[in-house]
Design a protein around this motif. Structure first.
Motif, short mmCIF file in Angstrom:
data_model
loop_
_atom_site.label_atom_id
_atom_site.label_comp_id
_atom_site.label_asym_id
_atom_site.label_seq_id
_atom_site.Cartn_x
_atom_site.Cartn_y
_atom_site.Cartn_z
N GLN A 1 3.52 15.70 -29.42
CA GLN A 1 4.67 14.80 -29.53
C GLN A 1 5.16 14.69 -30.97
O GLN A 1 6.37 14.68 -31.23
CB GLN A 1 4.30 13.42 -28.98
N ALA B 1 1.94 23.13 -21.57
CA ALA B 1 2.99 22.14 -21.82
C ALA B 1 4.30 22.65 -21.23
O ALA B 1 4.73 23.77 -21.53
CB ALA B 1 3.16 21.89 -23.31
N TRP C 1 2.35 17.62 -19.55
CA TRP C 1 1.22 18.13 -20.35
C TRP C 1 -0.01 18.17 -19.48
O TRP C 1 -0.53 17.15 -19.05
CB TRP C 1 0.98 17.25 -21.57
N LEU D 1 -2.28 15.57 -27.01
CA LEU D 1 -0.93 15.12 -26.70
C LEU D 1 -0.22 14.53 -27.92
O LEU D 1 0.97 14.80 -28.14
CB LEU D 1 -0.97 14.09 -25.57
N GLU D 2 -0.93 13.73 -28.71
CA GLU D 2 -0.31 13.09 -29.87
C GLU D 2 0.22 14.14 -30.85
O GLU D 2 1.28 13.97 -31.45
CB GLU D 2 -1.30 12.17 -30.57
#
Length: 279
Positions: free
Chosen positions: A105, A164, A159, A101-102
């Motif tokens: 983003q 996504a 997500w 996820l990081e």
């Protein structure tokens, strides 16, 4: 036998194209009602669904007016797998890791503003008179040039690895499949679209099935002033607008006859000029 609409009954149809048919095939049920003179304002891939703007009768002349509108999509990107078509209908050509996820983003911030984008090989872009998709399916090498696009907004909505869900507000000519490809590449992996929904074109939102707008409603939605003229024959004969009409200078205006049929669209360039004549 079902009667056909009057020749001057020209309309703008907001049509929800279903999954599994091409944009051309999607027009078939509309042709049975409105006749063969139809034009749509932006192709949707076969695997995609959503808003297809359709012009009937002489309003087909307005296609260039509407193709330049910005668009809003919702799409699902799958990471770690890529097909040659960048959608579910192609053959898998790449497999890779699924990002966290990081990474999503952080990398997403690169896809805002004006960008240069290379269209997918399987696309409607013309190369030497043929569609790139035709050349790709024939096994030919396709070399496409990057084109300037603009991403006004791009949000990560959900997500659920490896999928996504995103919402994209973009300029005309933007390929969401290419965004999926480039987003994955920016994280050192591969990716593709698994679904695509065109939610909005300009001010027009996708209906559940279809919605019909009159020419007057079309121009009001576009914030283009509408005037009524009792001299539609002047436009039909091509007489310069400045010789038979007087209107306050604005970028564009639409002229309707007394029966509310579209006569012409004028544009201001120091003087009034015909942009489209539909009389």
């Amino acid at each position: 036998m079902k009667s056909m609409p009057n020749e001057k009954n020209h309309q703008f149809i907001l049509y929800h194209k279903p999954v599994g048919v091409t944009s051309f095939q999607a027009l078939s049920p509309l042709k049975r009602t409105w006749g063969k003179k139809l034009g749509h304002t932006g192709t949707l891939d076969q695997f995609a669904h959503g808003l297809l703007g359709v012009l009937t009768g002489n309003l087909t002349k307005l296609v260039p007016l509407l193709t330049g509108l910005d668009k809003i999509y919702e799409a699902v990107v799958e990471f770690g797998r890529q097909t040659d078509t960048l959608d579910p209908e192609g053959a898998v050509i790449c497999q890779g890791r699924v990002p966290v996820l990081e990474e999503l983003q952080e990398s997403l911030t690169k896809f805002h503003g004006e960008l240069w984008q290379i269209p997918p090989e399987y696309s409607a872009v013309h190369v030497n008179g043929k569609r790139a998709s035709q050349l790709a399916r024939a096994g030919a090498s396709v070399d496409l040039e990057a084109r300037k696009i603009e991403i006004f907004d791009l949000k990560l909505l959900d997500w659920n690895p490896p999928f996504a869900k995103i919402r994209v507000h973009c300029s005309k000519g933007t390929y969401i499949r290419a965004i999926a490809r480039d987003w994955a590449i920016s994280m050192g992996t591969c990716g593709m679209l698994t679904s695509l929904f065109r939610q909005q074109v300009g001010p027009f939102q996708c209906p559940e099935h279809q919605e019909i707008l009159s020419p007057r409603q079309l121009f009001q939605s576009l914030n283009i002033p509408v005037y009524t003229t009792e001299q539609p024959e002047q436009a039909r004969f091509g007489r310069p607008p400045s010789l038979w009409g007087s209107w306050a200078p604005v970028p564009q205006l639409a002229l309707m006859d007394t029966d509310d049929n579209l006569v012409a669209v004028l544009k201001w360039d120091g003087d009034w000029q015909y942009h489209f004549v539909c009389a």
